[in-house]
Design a protein around this motif. Structure first.
Motif, short mmCIF file in Angstrom:
data_model
loop_
_atom_site.label_atom_id
_atom_site.label_comp_id
_atom_site.label_asym_id
_atom_site.label_seq_id
_atom_site.Cartn_x
_atom_site.Cartn_y
_atom_site.Cartn_z
N LYS A 186 3.00 -9.23 -8.49
CA LYS A 186 1.66 -8.68 -8.74
C LYS A 186 0.95 -9.53 -9.80
CE LYS A 186 -0.24 -3.96 -9.24
NZ LYS A 186 -0.57 -3.67 -7.85
N TRP A 217 -3.99 -8.54 -1.15
CA TRP A 217 -2.55 -8.35 -1.34
C TRP A 217 -2.16 -8.07 -2.78
CZ3 TRP A 217 0.19 -6.84 2.46
CH2 TRP A 217 -0.31 -7.07 3.74
N VAL A 218 -3.09 -8.20 -3.71
CA VAL A 218 -2.75 -7.91 -5.11
C VAL A 218 -2.32 -6.44 -5.27
CG1 VAL A 218 -3.64 -7.73 -7.47
CG2 VAL A 218 -4.11 -9.78 -6.11
N PRO A 219 -3.09 -5.48 -4.73
CA PRO A 219 -2.67 -4.08 -4.91
C PRO A 219 -1.34 -3.75 -4.21
CG PRO A 219 -4.96 -4.21 -4.18
CD PRO A 219 -4.37 -5.58 -4.03
N LYS A 220 -0.93 -4.60 -3.26
CA LYS A 220 0.28 -4.29 -2.48
C LYS A 220 1.45 -5.19 -2.83
CE LYS A 220 -2.81 -3.42 1.37
NZ LYS A 220 -3.22 -3.94 2.67
N ALA A 221 1.26 -6.10 -3.76
CA ALA A 221 2.34 -7.04 -4.10
C ALA A 221 3.61 -6.24 -4.45
CB ALA A 221 1.92 -7.90 -5.28
N PRO A 222 4.77 -6.66 -3.92
CA PRO A 222 5.93 -5.77 -3.93
C PRO A 222 6.76 -5.72 -5.22
CG PRO A 222 6.39 -7.75 -2.65
CD PRO A 222 4.97 -7.86 -3.09
#
Lengths: 262, 311
Positions: B64, B54-59
């Motif tokens: 992030k 989920w790090v690359p997709k944190a909003p």
């Protein structure tokens, strides 16, 4: 020729530069973060994750500066601008390769960033200079860390040196655009935001890397030659956007679900 | 006199003294500790994977950075614990590389929760809030461990876990106060994680190994005591943000002073941990293999570079 910081904030060229720096730091930080849990040693995982956080924090600083220039809210600038609107150097968005590619890309980026930040640290814009000075302190450690990796992989010979050489060949064509600006650097000098001309920054970039590349067995003259062949005296050409588009598709995986507070 | 040495060791422990890495210790004590700390170390590292996704997709930029810092902490905990495990393993002739190889070969297990899928952003929040919340409870219960190097490392780990819990809570609160579809995403994630979290504390029966660990003062609380503590702390919090606990049997029995709940499927979850048969077990072991085995060339290069530099 330095003007007051608030006057610079109104200049669109300066806002564009903030976006360039934000995009580059964000994209590289994003690529770094893809290594989480996968670095060759747990110690390196922790170190590399620190650097990834630094890059994203620097990105946030530049986007906030752009926000202060009336370009829009920082998160929106980071996440919602299309790939075609980005101002990054192509190198920052390239998908991750092996560890040799990762450390060498980081090394050359950090070397250029250090030279660029040193010029911004003497900038007439107070906020710019202040931010650049703070980042320089962090980049110093990134540089030491990455330099050690590059030299170690080169000195190790065998597979490691071969991989490092392959990474060098792959990264070389991206260097002229890295050592350049998304806006005309002469205008940045005229505005007092950049304290030195591009040609001087490029010389400092090569001088900074020369001892390390040489120790690692990499031909620094190839870097000099490719920079000379592509002087990029004006605004550099916009990076082809396939890599950025793929990166942004991932990055917006949650945000694209709908307008909401996250 | 080996018996006299054993008696002296037990007397030391009973007095509340701490054992250091180079002190004499019974083999049984060493093995119990090593298994506990090795599994703890590996679980921290494997625990990075569900959130790493989920790090690359944190909003947002802040999310992030904070998720990245959290995943970094987990790997860092793994590193600290591996150092403690390495010292215990050294007299047995085992080193770090072998301790890590054990994950790939399946010789060492990792916590059930890290075999699970984390398919939405809300799962990243639930992991921080409830899985780390559960981990704080099991780990603070070990702070008074008779083995000093473990107790010292746990002190730092617990301090960091409480930040993780707040990080998770912050994600959760945004979702709970957000759009209706965000609240649904959150409830779905809670439904997915609840049984796994109940299992996380272990079966209520006190196993022989658990009993010995209590005698050695490695741990002092039973699994059930810790689960009860978790329920006391989190059931009201979960309800206060408008979420429903996915267990119709959950209630506080005033007479007994205990939470009643539906028992997790002990057999099924034990199989997941024992045989790596959870929905994400194999994929995550493969990630570990990628980090560890596929990059053996990097570690070898470092050794060669050191030799080259010395010449």
């Amino acid at each position: 020729m330095a003007r007051e910081g608030d006057m610079q904030a109104l200049d669109p060229i300066i806002g564009e530069l903030a976006l360039q720096l934000g995009d580059e730091e964000l994209f590289l930080g994003h690529r770094d973060s893809e290594w989480l849990g996968l670095a060759p040693e747990v110690e390196e995982d922790v170190a590399f994750a620190s650097m990834a956080q630094d890059e994203v924090r620097h990105a946030a600083f530049w986007y906030e500066l752009a926000e202060a220039s009336g370009f829009g809210q920082a998160d929106a600038l980071a996440f919602d601008r299309a790939a075609t609107e980005r101002r990054h150097a192509a190198l920052c968005a390239r998908p991750n390769g092996d560890w040799a590619h990762t450390v060498l890309r980081h090394y050359v980026y950090d070397a250029w960033d250090a030279v660029r930040l040193a010029a911004l640290a003497e900038s007439g814009g107070a906020l710019w200079a202040q931010g650049a000075r703070r980042m320089l302190r962090e980049e110093h450690y990134h540089h030491l860390h990455m330099e050690k990796w590059v030299v170690d992989l080169g000195r190790a010979g065998g597979e490691a040196a071969a991989r490092l050489r392959a990474a060098f060949e792959a990264l070389l064509p991206d260097l002229p655009d890295l050592a350049a600006f998304a806006v005309d650097p002469k205008a940045l000098v005229d505005l007092g935001i950049l304290s030195r001309p591009l040609a001087e920054l490029r010389r400092a970039f090569v001088a900074r890397m020369a001892p390390t590349l040489t120790k690692a067995g990499l031909p620094v003259q190839d870097v000099e030659a490719i920079l000379l062949a592509h002087p990029r005296e004006g605004a550099r050409p916009v990076a082809h956007h396939e890599d950025a588009a793929a990166l942004l598709a991932t990055m917006n995986g949650v945000r694209s679900l709908g307008a909401a507070v996250w | 006199m080996p018996e006299a040495r054993m008696e002296a060791f037990m007397a030391r422990i009973q007095r509340g003294e701490k054992v250091e890495a180079h002190d004499w210790m019974p083999e049984d004590y060493r093995l119990l500790l090593l298994r506990l700390i090795h599994m703890h170390a590996v679980s921290e590292i494997m625990g990075a994977y569900p959130e790493k996704e989920w790090v690359p997709k944190a909003p947002t930029l802040r999310r992030k950075m904070s998720l990245m810092a959290k995943v970094q902490d987990e790997i860092g905990h793994g590193q600290l614990l591996l150092r403690v495990a390495e010292d215990l393993a050294a007299p047995l002739g085992r080193n770090r590389i072998e301790l890590m190889d054990d994950v790939i070969t399946g010789r060492i297990k990792f916590h059930n929760v890290f075999h699970m899928e984390a398919p939405t952003w809300a799962d990243a929040g639930i992991i921080g809030w409830l899985v780390d919340g559960a981990a704080i409870i099991t780990q603070t219960a070990l702070l008074d461990c008779s083995y000093a190097p473990y107790a010292r490392v746990l002190k730092r780990i617990c301090a960091e876990e409480s930040f993780h819990m707040q990080h998770g809570e912050s994600i959760i609160l945004s979702l709970a106060e957000g759009e209706s579809w965000q609240r649904e995403m959150l409830q779905d994630a809670l439904n997915r994680w609840w049984e796994a979290i109940m299992f996380f504390f272990g079966p209520p029966i006190v196993t022989d190994a658990a009993r010995r660990m209590m005698e050695y003062r490695i741990r002092s609380r039973t699994n059930e005591e810790l689960r009860q503590k978790f329920l006391t702390r989190y059931v009201p919090r979960i309800r206060s943000i408008g979420l429903e606990i996915p267990d119709s049997a959950i209630r506080f029995d005033e007479d007994a002073g205990l939470w009643r709940y539906t028992e997790p499927d002990w057999e099924r979850w034990s199989r997941v941990v024992r045989d790596n048969t959870g929905p994400k077990s194999q994929e995550r072991v493969a990630l570990r293999r990628m980090a560890h085995q596929d990059q053996a060339w990097v570690r070898e290069a470092l050794v060669r570079a050191r030799t080259a530099a010395a010449i």
